[in-house]
Scaffold this motif. Structure first.
Motif, short mmCIF file in Angstrom:
data_model
loop_
_atom_site.label_atom_id
_atom_site.label_comp_id
_atom_site.label_asym_id
_atom_site.label_seq_id
_atom_site.Cartn_x
_atom_site.Cartn_y
_atom_site.Cartn_z
N THR A 73 49.25 47.48 82.56
CA THR A 73 48.71 46.80 81.38
C THR A 73 49.55 45.61 80.94
O THR A 73 49.40 45.15 79.81
CB THR A 73 48.60 47.79 80.20
OG1 THR A 73 49.90 48.28 79.89
CG2 THR A 73 47.66 48.92 80.52
N GLN A 74 50.42 45.10 81.81
CA GLN A 74 51.27 44.00 81.40
C GLN A 74 51.66 43.15 82.59
O GLN A 74 51.98 43.68 83.66
CB GLN A 74 52.52 44.54 80.72
CG GLN A 74 53.35 43.51 80.03
CD GLN A 74 54.44 44.16 79.19
OE1 GLN A 74 54.29 45.27 78.72
NE2 GLN A 74 55.54 43.45 79.03
N LEU A 75 51.63 41.83 82.40
CA LEU A 75 52.02 40.87 83.44
C LEU A 75 53.05 39.90 82.88
O LEU A 75 53.05 39.59 81.69
CB LEU A 75 50.82 40.02 83.89
CG LEU A 75 49.68 40.67 84.63
CD1 LEU A 75 48.56 39.66 84.82
CD2 LEU A 75 50.14 41.17 85.97
N SER A 76 53.90 39.42 83.75
CA SER A 76 54.79 38.32 83.43
C SER A 76 54.27 37.11 84.21
O SER A 76 54.15 37.15 85.43
CB SER A 76 56.22 38.66 83.86
OG SER A 76 57.05 37.55 83.67
N VAL A 77 53.94 36.03 83.48
CA VAL A 77 53.32 34.85 84.10
C VAL A 77 54.30 33.68 83.99
O VAL A 77 54.81 33.38 82.92
CB VAL A 77 51.99 34.50 83.40
CG1 VAL A 77 51.32 33.32 84.08
CG2 VAL A 77 51.06 35.70 83.36
N ASP A 78 54.54 33.02 85.13
CA ASP A 78 55.42 31.85 85.19
C ASP A 78 54.57 30.61 85.49
O ASP A 78 53.73 30.64 86.40
CB ASP A 78 56.47 32.01 86.28
CG ASP A 78 57.41 33.16 85.99
OD1 ASP A 78 57.87 33.29 84.84
OD2 ASP A 78 57.71 33.93 86.93
N PHE A 79 54.82 29.52 84.74
CA PHE A 79 54.12 28.26 84.98
C PHE A 79 54.96 27.11 84.47
O PHE A 79 55.95 27.31 83.76
CB PHE A 79 52.73 28.27 84.30
CG PHE A 79 52.76 28.49 82.81
CD1 PHE A 79 52.65 27.41 81.94
CD2 PHE A 79 52.84 29.76 82.27
CE1 PHE A 79 52.66 27.61 80.56
CE2 PHE A 79 52.85 29.97 80.91
CZ PHE A 79 52.76 28.88 80.04
N GLN A 80 54.61 25.90 84.89
CA GLN A 80 55.30 24.69 84.46
C GLN A 80 54.34 23.82 83.66
O GLN A 80 53.16 23.74 83.98
CB GLN A 80 55.78 23.86 85.66
CG GLN A 80 56.93 24.47 86.40
CD GLN A 80 57.35 23.59 87.58
OE1 GLN A 80 56.61 22.75 88.04
NE2 GLN A 80 58.56 23.83 88.05
N VAL A 81 54.87 23.17 82.64
CA VAL A 81 54.08 22.26 81.82
C VAL A 81 54.77 20.90 81.82
O VAL A 81 55.98 20.81 81.59
CB VAL A 81 53.95 22.78 80.37
CG1 VAL A 81 53.19 21.79 79.50
CG2 VAL A 81 53.25 24.13 80.36
N THR A 82 54.00 19.85 82.11
CA THR A 82 54.51 18.49 82.09
C THR A 82 53.82 17.75 80.96
O THR A 82 52.60 17.66 80.93
CB THR A 82 54.26 17.79 83.43
OG1 THR A 82 54.87 18.55 84.48
CG2 THR A 82 54.82 16.38 83.43
N LYS A 83 54.62 17.23 80.03
CA LYS A 83 54.09 16.52 78.86
C LYS A 83 55.17 15.61 78.32
O LYS A 83 56.31 15.62 78.78
CB LYS A 83 53.65 17.51 77.79
CG LYS A 83 54.79 18.37 77.24
CD LYS A 83 54.35 19.26 76.13
CE LYS A 83 55.48 20.09 75.58
NZ LYS A 83 56.64 19.35 75.12
N ASN A 84 54.82 14.82 77.32
CA ASN A 84 55.79 13.99 76.63
C ASN A 84 56.79 14.93 75.95
O ASN A 84 56.38 15.88 75.27
CB ASN A 84 55.07 13.14 75.59
CG ASN A 84 56.00 12.19 74.87
OD1 ASN A 84 57.21 12.40 74.80
ND2 ASN A 84 55.41 11.15 74.32
#
Length: 152
Positions: A73-84
């Motif tokens: 019932t639980q996940l660890s999610v990794d992602f990258q965000v590119t913004k100002n």
């Protein structure tokens, strides 16, 4: 080839065909062709303006890195965000089951980050979030990211 009209007069074949199927279609005149070309150019310029302004307003992008299930019932999610670096953003993260149904959903807030001396000047940041699910998930992805108006 000729045919007769109701009065009995012989008509040439082209006239009888015109009576049966209608007269030949006229080609566009020079003025009409010019107006069509102008209209197409105006639509193309409008489209280019829209593409240019819309991409500058929503200057945030994201990249899925991976996920790992800590339990059913639980996940660890990794992602990258590119913004100002000065802008704040929000990203919607979702978890899917084996039938591609959404079993978990979370909106993650990403605040402004300090500019760093690096390849992109601190525009890209790594993010990790814990996502609760209602059943076992087989994948997790970022659905969308957007810039948040800091005046609200």
């Amino acid at each position: 080839m000729t045919s007769e009209d109701p009065s009995g007069t012989a008509l040439p074949a082209t006239t009888s065909l015109a009576n049966r199927y209608g007269s030949q279609k006229r080609a566009f005149g020079g003025k009409t062709k010019r107006n069509i070309v102008i209209a197409v150019l105006l639509v193309a310029i409008g489209f280019l303006f829209w593409v240019t302004t819309s991409s500058s307003q929503s200057s945030v992008s994201f990249k899925d890195i991976g996920y790992s299930a800590t339990d059913a019932t639980q996940l660890s999610v990794d992602f990258q965000v590119t913004k100002n670096p000065d802008a704040a953003a929000k990203c919607a993260v979702k978890a899917l089951d084996s039938k591609f149904a959404v079993v978990g959903w979370k909106v993650v807030e990403i605040g402004p980050n300090a500019p760093k001396a690096g390849a992109d000047g601190g525009q890209t940041t790594a993010q990790r979030t814990i996502l609760r699910t209602e059943s076992e998930a087989v994948s997790a992805v970022v659905d969308n990211c957007w810039i948040v108006d800091s005046n609200k």
